[in-house]
Design an enzyme around this catalytic site. Structure first.
Site, PDB file in Angstrom:
ATOM      1  N   GLU A  67     -10.895  -1.606  -0.302  1.00 12.58           N
ATOM      2  CA  GLU A  67     -10.975  -1.793  -1.759  1.00 12.58           C
ATOM      3  C   GLU A  67     -12.384  -1.380  -2.133  1.00 12.58           C
ATOM      4  O   GLU A  67     -13.352  -2.086  -1.847  1.00 12.58           O
ATOM      5  CB  GLU A  67     -10.709  -3.264  -2.113  1.00 12.58           C
ATOM      6  N   ARG A 122     -18.280  -1.019  -8.908  1.00 16.43           N
ATOM      7  CA  ARG A 122     -19.519  -1.667  -9.352  1.00 16.43           C
ATOM      8  C   ARG A 122     -20.684  -0.704  -9.257  1.00 16.43           C
ATOM      9  O   ARG A 122     -21.799  -1.034  -9.657  1.00 16.43           O
ATOM     10  CB  ARG A 122     -19.835  -2.869  -8.456  1.00 16.43           C
ATOM     11  N   LYS A 180      -4.016 -11.059  -6.782  1.00 14.24           N
ATOM     12  CA  LYS A 180      -5.223 -11.442  -6.055  1.00 14.24           C
ATOM     13  C   LYS A 180      -5.536 -12.885  -6.458  1.00 14.24           C
ATOM     14  O   LYS A 180      -5.293 -13.276  -7.607  1.00 14.24           O
ATOM     15  CB  LYS A 180      -6.345 -10.503  -6.484  1.00 14.24           C
TER      16      LYS A 180
END
Ligand code: 3PG
Length: 212
Positions: A41, A45, A129
């Site tokens: 993943e 960012r 999630k």
């Protein structure tokens, strides 16, 4: 559960990656594949996320590369265009989630409350999630939420470590766990891909130990 989720269930642990430099993407992907966790993943960012996903997806089509920390439809478009096979967000934004699902791309938004779980289920999701997992009550909270939502499966992330991951993996309503402990930024920046491969191997050995 979608085919993608079944593949992630088999892998068991998703390395959550922050890449500052896209030149690290290929050596990192090699370490993940050799270590036995052929997925990542890659979090949106950093400015390098999109290009990192593009390089990994192109070089290793068999690897399951997804994008994390996707907060906007614009980021989702860039992530999908770069080759992301799944999209993850820390929270549940119904608009972004629907946008991604309508494109036919799997998305697991983050939830940590029953109300958010119901919002995600309303969009047709059977996997979410659970974030941030440990501060939100960990496995105990997941089991409490799994009781009423009998068709919902979880991908806990946040505070998962080699010390507690076994307990999570033992619970059959958990698809896989996300974690950054094997792909820490300082190891990536220092080019210590052998060390990363070793940590990834230890993590994949835990999955084998628990799930066979
Ligand atoms: C994150 O968003 O950074 C992930 O939740 C990773 O959490 P961790 O660093 O606790 O594994």
């Amino acid at each position: 559960m979608t085919e993608m989720m079944l593949k992630l269930k088999k892998i068991g642990i998703i390395p959550v990656v922050v890449l500052d430099n896209a030149d690290d993407a290929i050596p990192l992907a090699e370490a993940l594949i050799k270590g036995g966790l052929p997925c990542a993943e890659v979090t949106f960012r950093t400015a390098a996320a999109e290009e990192s996903i593009r390089r990994m997806a192109k070089a290793f089509p068999e690897m399951i590369v997804g994008a994390g920390t996707v907060l906007t439809t614009e980021q989702a478009d860039r992530a999908i265009d770069a080759g992301s096979k799944f999209i993850v967000s820390p929270g549940f934004n119904p608009r972004v989630t629907k946008y991604v699902l309508d494109k036919g791309v799997p998305m697991t938004p983050g939830i940590c409350t029953p109300s958010e779980a119901e919002g995600a289920m309303e969009l047709g999701l059977d996997a979410v999630k659970f974030f941030p997992a440990e501060p939100s009550g960990g496995l105990k909270m997941i089991k409490a939420m799994a009781a009423p939502y009998v068709d919902l499966n979880f991908m806990p992330t946040g505070g998962i470590s080699p010390e507690n991951v076994r307990d999570y993996l033992k619970y059959d309503r958990i698809i896989c766990c996300g974690g950054s402990w094997m792909v820490k930024g300082d190891l990536i920046r220092a080019g210590k891909f052998d060390e990363i491969e070793k940590l990834v191997k230890e993590a994949s050995d835990i999955v084998k130990e628990i799930r066979g």
